[in-house]
Design a protein around this motif. Structure first.
Motif, short mmCIF file in Angstrom:
data_model
loop_
_atom_site.label_atom_id
_atom_site.label_comp_id
_atom_site.label_asym_id
_atom_site.label_seq_id
_atom_site.Cartn_x
_atom_site.Cartn_y
_atom_site.Cartn_z
N TRP A 124 62.41 62.08 40.10
CA TRP A 124 61.45 61.00 40.87
C TRP A 124 60.03 61.54 41.17
N ALA A 125 59.87 62.72 41.06
CA ALA A 125 58.56 63.25 41.41
C ALA A 125 57.78 63.33 40.16
N VAL A 126 58.33 63.68 38.93
CA VAL A 126 57.84 63.29 37.76
C VAL A 126 57.17 61.85 37.35
N ASP A 127 58.21 60.93 37.75
CA ASP A 127 57.79 59.38 37.67
C ASP A 127 57.01 58.93 38.31
N SER A 128 56.98 59.44 39.62
CA SER A 128 56.12 58.56 40.42
C SER A 128 55.24 59.39 41.27
N TYR A 129 54.84 60.68 40.98
CA TYR A 129 53.88 61.49 41.49
C TYR A 129 52.93 62.04 40.61
#
Length: 152
Positions: A55-60
């Motif tokens: 999630w972090a890699v995709d959205s942050y």
């Protein structure tokens, strides 16, 4: 409400061992992170990070900087655990390298007495020799003058 803050009372049993339980009126209450040992807490935190990494890699967008910070923190903790003495890092200003859009990078740069190399973690610029260090200082001064609106 105590239950909503995820806090837990700590009691000592007859043998003096610490017990964590549900709160009752009059109990002294501690945050859950203060009642866990490192052997309990670290695997849980690692599991949390692993589960949330996609999630972090995709959205942050800044996750790369966070990962660099985690690497540095891991290295520091490893050195402390091994009882190694490592020189500290000193802030030496901001990165003056121009990005593709013409703006200076402005990432905080640090140096250590253990190495003569400086590398920007954001744009990858490097300064390794005494001459390059002098250029770095001149470039930093030029960016500061530009920011202040003073002609070079």
């Amino acid at each position: 409400m105590v239950d909503e803050r995820t806090t837990f009372p700590v009691r000592r049993d007859a043998e003096g061992r610490v017990r964590v339980g549900r709160p009752a009126k009059g109990d002294r209450v501690y945050p859950h992170w203060r009642t866990q040992t490192a052997t309990q807490a670290v695997p849980e935190r690692i599991k949390f990070l692993i589960n949330n990494l996609p999630w972090a890699v995709d959205s942050y967008e800044s996750v790369g900087q966070d990962i660099d910070e985690l690497r540095k923190l891991h290295a520091e903790c490893t050195a402390v655990a091994a009882n190694e003495r490592r020189p500290g890092r000193v802030n030496i200003g901001r990165c003056p390298t121009r990005l593709d859009d013409g703006r200076p990078c402005r990432t905080d740069l640090t140096a250590t007495a253990a190495s003569h190399r400086v590398r920007c973690g954001t744009c990858g610029a490097r300064w390794e020799t005494l001459g390059e260090w002098k250029q770095l200082r001149e470039q930093q001064d030029a960016v500061l003058r530009e920011d202040a609106g003073v002609a070079a």
